[in-house]
Motif scaffolding. Structure first.
Motif, PDB file in Angstrom:
ATOM      1  N   SER A   1       0.804  -1.207   0.000  1.00 57.69           N
ATOM      2  CA  SER A   1       0.000   0.000   0.000  1.00 57.69           C
ATOM      3  C   SER A   1       0.842   1.264   0.000  1.00 57.69           C
ATOM      4  CB  SER A   1      -0.933   0.020   1.213  1.00 57.69           C
ATOM      5  OG  SER A   1      -0.192   0.208   2.392  1.00 57.69           O
TER       6      SER A   1
ATOM      7  N   ARG B   1      -3.004   9.919  -2.932  1.00 56.97           N
ATOM      8  CA  ARG B   1      -2.321   8.789  -3.588  1.00 56.97           C
ATOM      9  C   ARG B   1      -1.955   9.134  -5.032  1.00 56.97           C
ATOM     10  NH1 ARG B   1      -0.995   3.856  -2.034  1.00 56.97           N
ATOM     11  NH2 ARG B   1      -0.776   2.171  -3.556  1.00 56.97           N
TER      12      ARG B   1
ATOM     13  N   THR C   1       1.826   9.413  -6.719  1.00 56.08           N
ATOM     14  CA  THR C   1       2.122   8.524  -7.840  1.00 56.08           C
ATOM     15  C   THR C   1       2.493   9.266  -9.119  1.00 56.08           C
ATOM     16  OG1 THR C   1       0.530   6.947  -6.914  1.00 56.08           O
ATOM     17  CG2 THR C   1       1.260   6.555  -9.158  1.00 56.08           C
TER      18      THR C   1
ATOM     19  N   LYS D   1      -7.154   2.776  -3.486  1.00 53.53           N
ATOM     20  CA  LYS D   1      -5.954   2.242  -4.131  1.00 53.53           C
ATOM     21  C   LYS D   1      -6.314   1.622  -5.482  1.00 53.53           C
ATOM     22  CE  LYS D   1      -4.561   1.141   0.528  1.00 53.53           C
ATOM     23  NZ  LYS D   1      -4.537   0.067   1.511  1.00 53.53           N
TER      24      LYS D   1
ATOM     25  N   GLY E   1      -2.478   9.080   1.758  1.00 46.02           N
ATOM     26  CA  GLY E   1      -2.464   8.223   0.570  1.00 46.02           C
ATOM     27  C   GLY E   1      -1.587   7.004   0.709  1.00 46.02           C
ATOM     28  N   ARG E   2      -1.197   6.659   1.950  1.00 42.76           N
ATOM     29  CA  ARG E   2      -0.252   5.565   2.128  1.00 42.76           C
ATOM     30  C   ARG E   2      -0.788   4.399   2.960  1.00 42.76           C
ATOM     31  NH1 ARG E   2       3.059  10.225   2.043  1.00 42.76           N
ATOM     32  NH2 ARG E   2       4.697  10.089   0.488  1.00 42.76           N
TER      33      ARG E   2
END
Length: 488
Positions: A48, A75, A79, A407, A486-487
């Motif tokens: 994740s 996230r 990314t 995710k 976002g992790r």
């Protein structure tokens, strides 16, 4: 929560976990990165927190700046090497810890414990527009805001949550359609001191604690009182919450030594306590032990605040005419209005997608945004995705579901931007920390198989103190500092 309190909670939980043979090192290594499941699943944490960087470019518009919207934006920001993300959100306090509303209503949290500024969690590379989307034009990739501004996009993510349709209940029409974080003054003013409350708006959750205390005091004085708890005929966020507030009312009555003077009754529209058989059976046994009453197939349709009477549409099936071709009886659904007096009434209002979205070109006949339940991509528009409460998936209107969904959505959105196949799949994971008492929680985890999917090697149908600690002390910071980065 202070760092000292957080560390103390970790130590208490660590001691409980070690009883099950889990190492202290692993518990502390993983604590704070996600929800309860992270404490046992290192591989999931590693997966994740690792996202392959992408050079792909495009204008991404996110409608909604709550948990789902901000987590997804974070996230994406982590990314994409050149993120171009705009979030439209009218409420400066949209990022809140909504599961805490139940605890507010029971006097365990205060409102300040769950409120946060949206801007404090805005990810790098994101622009926040304080406005509301009121018109959707998917054919020309644009959205019109309440201010009249037109915002164009290459890809759209709908994370606007749902609305509370109090107005669908006769007697509450003037409340109309409300949101969980909207100013709840109109709800509180309408309910007054009638004993009626709802945990689904944060302000009204504060008022619910006032009404609960009044109810307990009445029972403590020797008066025989009736508490009524409802569950509507629509999908709702956190399906366990209508029962949680009932369990907590019971706990406060027990604490005051007044439980024998109170009758507590649950009126769900459905035919079971829970959609998963094992959890349904466990809850039914808990209800019996606590001397709760319940009546299935009852949908709240009206409330008389002055007379303190709730009206339910009771339904049942009867045999109709014999069908000679099918060789079976036609089943007819019958209805009857049932009036129920109350001293304390918790209303779980009907819920739906906000009207401006549900009835738009990107909505559906049932109001929710129609998406492929695995990829979360819109069924009609390839450049639109939806997540969280507003998405038309069979399950998943919880924060725990969003933790899995965002995710999947980010992976698939980037694949779509790169012109690749959408391979990430959401399996319907949902988690409900069902509070059954002050100091006890049953951690219900499941997916579309409608079977328990426990992360921990413990009987998931048992009420446990460790899950209470996790619910009250850990899940909030794990959400705020894990998902919103976002992790997690």
């Amino acid at each position: 929560m202070s760092k000292k309190e957080f560390d103390e909670a970790l130590e208490i939980i660590d001691e409980e976990i070690k009883k099950s043979g889990i190492s202290r090192r692993d518990a502390f290594k993983l604590a704070g990165l996600g929800t309860a499941s992270f404490l046992l699943n290192p591989s999931e944490v590693e997966a994740s927190t690792t996202a392959n960087a992408s050079e792909v470019k495009g204008k991404i518009l996110i409608i909604g700046g709550g948990l789902a919207g901000i987590a997804t934006a974070a996230r994406l920001s982590n990314t994409l090497t050149n993120p171009n993300i705009t979030i439209v959100e009218p409420n400066p306090k949209s990022v809140s810890y909504q599961p805490g509303n139940t605890l507010i209503a029971a006097g365990i949290y205060e409102k300040s414990d769950v409120m946060y500024n949206t801007s404090d969690y805005l990810p790098d590379g994101c622009t926040l527009i304080k406005d509301k989307a009121v018109e959707f034009n998917p054919n020309d990739n644009s959205v019109i805001l309440q201010s009249g501004k037109k915002v164009e996009y290459d890809f759209l993510i709908v994370a606007a949550g749902l609305s509370l349709d109090f107005g669908a209940i006769k007697g509450l029409e003037e409340i109309g359609e409300k949101f969980s974080l909207e100013n709840g003054k109109s709800i509180i003013d309408k309910f007054g001191n009638s004993g009626v409350c709802s945990i689904y708006n944060t302000d009204s959750a504060v008022a619910a604690w006032v009404q609960m205390q009044k109810f307990v005091e009445e029972a403590k004085s020797g008066k025989k009182v009736k508490g009524v708890f409802t569950h509507p005929n629509t999908s709702i966020k956190c399906g366990g919450a209508p029962k949680k507030i009932m369990y907590l009312t019971n706990a406060r009555l027990e604490e005051a030594g007044a439980r024998n003077n109170a009758e507590l009754t649950f009126y769900p529209n459905g035919t079971t306590m829970f959609g998963v058989k094992e959890y349904h059976e466990a809850i039914s046994e808990q209800f019996k032990k606590r001397d709760f009453k319940w009546h299935y197939k009852h949908n709240l349709t009206a409330v008389d605040l002055e007379k303190k009477v709730a009206t339910f549409d009771k339904r049942w099936d009867e045999k109709g005419a014999w069908d000679e071709d099918l060789e079976e009886y036609e089943m007819l659904t019958k209805h009857q209005n049932v009036e129920v007096p109350f001293d304390f009434l918790h209303i779980t209002p009907p819920m739906k997608a906000p009207t401006e979205i549900g009835k738009s070109a990107i909505g559906s006949s049932k109001g929710w945004v129609p998406v492929n339940k695995e990829t979360l991509q819109h069924v009609k528009y390839d450049n639109i995705f939806a997540i969280g409460d507003i998405a038309a998936v069979p399950m998943g209107k919880t924060g725990g579901s969003v933790r899995k969904q965002y995710k999947v959505l980010v992976d698939n959105l980037i694949s779509a931007m790169e012109g690749k196949e959408l391979k990430a799949k959401y399996a319907g994971y949902t988690v409900c920390p069902l509070i059954t008492d002050i100091g006890k929680v049953m951690l219900a985890e499941f997916n579309w198989s409608k079977k328990p999917t426990p992360t921990f090697p413990l009987d998931p149908t048992q009420e446990r103190y460790i899950w209470w600690l996790m619910k009250v002390y850990m899940l909030k910071p794990m959400t705020m500092y894990g998902m919103l980065s976002g992790r997690a």
